[in-house]
Enzyme design. Structure first.
Site, PDB file in Angstrom:
ATOM      1  CG  HIS A 282       0.223   6.817   5.468  1.00  0.00           C
ATOM      2  ND1 HIS A 282       1.329   7.310   6.113  1.00  0.00           N
ATOM      3  CD2 HIS A 282       0.494   5.515   5.230  1.00  0.00           C
ATOM      4  CE1 HIS A 282       2.229   6.346   6.258  1.00  0.00           C
ATOM      5  NE2 HIS A 282       1.749   5.243   5.737  1.00  0.00           N
TER       6      HIS A 282
ATOM      7  CD  GLN B 251       3.186   5.875   2.688  1.00  0.00           C
ATOM      8  OE1 GLN B 251       2.209   5.298   2.211  1.00  0.00           O
ATOM      9  NE2 GLN B 251       4.219   5.214   3.209  1.00  0.00           N
TER      10      GLN B 251
ATOM     11  N   GLY C 240       0.830  -1.196   0.000  1.00  0.00           N
ATOM     12  CA  GLY C 240       0.000   0.000   0.000  1.00  0.00           C
ATOM     13  C   GLY C 240       0.862   1.243   0.000  1.00  0.00           C
TER      14      GLY C 240
ATOM     15  CG  HIS D 187      -0.464   1.137   7.243  1.00  0.00           C
ATOM     16  ND1 HIS D 187       0.550   0.617   7.995  1.00  0.00           N
ATOM     17  CD2 HIS D 187       0.124   2.066   6.443  1.00  0.00           C
ATOM     18  CE1 HIS D 187       1.694   1.223   7.692  1.00  0.00           C
ATOM     19  NE2 HIS D 187       1.461   2.095   6.741  1.00  0.00           N
ATOM     20  CD  GLU D 188      -1.057   2.364   2.740  1.00  0.00           C
ATOM     21  OE1 GLU D 188      -0.636   3.532   2.629  1.00  0.00           O
ATOM     22  OE2 GLU D 188      -0.310   1.422   3.048  1.00  0.00           O
TER      23      GLU D 188
ATOM     24  CB  CYS E  78       5.311   2.317   7.342  1.00  0.00           C
ATOM     25  SG  CYS E  78       4.775   3.809   6.485  1.00  0.00           S
ATOM     26  CG  LEU E  79       6.407   1.087   1.252  1.00  0.00           C
ATOM     27  CD1 LEU E  79       5.827   1.317  -0.133  1.00  0.00           C
ATOM     28  CD2 LEU E  79       7.516   0.045   1.197  1.00  0.00           C
TER      29      LEU E  79
END
Ligand code: ZN
Length: 186
Positions: free
Chosen positions: A154, A55, A50, A150-151, A108-109
């Site tokens: 953000h 991000q 995701g 999670h997304e 997380c990226l």
């Protein structure tokens, strides 16, 4: 609204953009589609499941998700726990969380080398616009439900480090400091 979509790249904590409450997307346009496709490419390159617009430095309520089918994940599950292909969610709204809270490890990226346990409801419904501009609703379970939550966090400037269990917070303290120090050194 944005510069060249080809130049978009994933930003790391403590980038300011990760902490904004992102703005709604007024309309799904060709530019929205270009950005979403670029984000899917970045997500795939980073081997993530995701990626949310903040991000990549964008003030937009949009995220992409691709939870491939696996040992314990299927699009046949009811509700589904995986996606058949990458999905795009524009102006998503979450509703009807299940009453349970499940703790599971997340990464997380935007937080390289950091992993910890986050408690979330195991099921959620998401309503959003797709790239065709049409509204759709999806009930999700398992990893897919977790990824969507999670997304969506953000888009409100919330990171997993804010939600870590106490133990995970302690375990990752050094890595988080290191990341913050690296940013200051730039
Ligand atoms: Zn993330």
């Amino acid at each position: 609204m944005t510069s060249d979509p080809d130049k978009l790249h994933i930003v790391f904590h403590p980038a300011q953009t990760l902490r904004i409450k992102a703005a709604p997307v007024p309309e799904v346009t060709d530019e929205t589609r270009t950005i979403a496709l670029r984000m899917i490419k970045l997500m795939n390159e980073a081997e993530g499941i995701g990626l949310a617009a903040p991000q990549v430095g964008l003030d937009m309520r949009l995220f992409v998700v691709h939870v491939p089918e696996g040992d314990e994940r299927s699009i046949e599950d009811d509700p589904p726990t995986a996606t058949a292909e990458p999905m795009v969610f524009v102006n998503p709204v979450l509703s009807d969380p299940s009453q349970d809270l499940e703790a599971l490890e997340e990464g997380c990226l935007s937080l390289p080398d950091i992993r910890g346990d986050v408690r979330r409801p195991s099921q959620i419904t998401v309503t959003a616009s797709g790239l065709d501009g049409n509204t759709f609703s999806l009930r999700a379970d398992g990893l897919l439900a977790r990824c969507i939550q999670h997304e969506n966090d953000h888009l409100d400037g919330v990171l997993i480090i804010d939600k870590f269990t106490h133990t995970s917070r302690l375990k990752n303290r050094a890595s988080i400091r290191k990341l913050e120090k690296a940013a200051r050194a730039k």
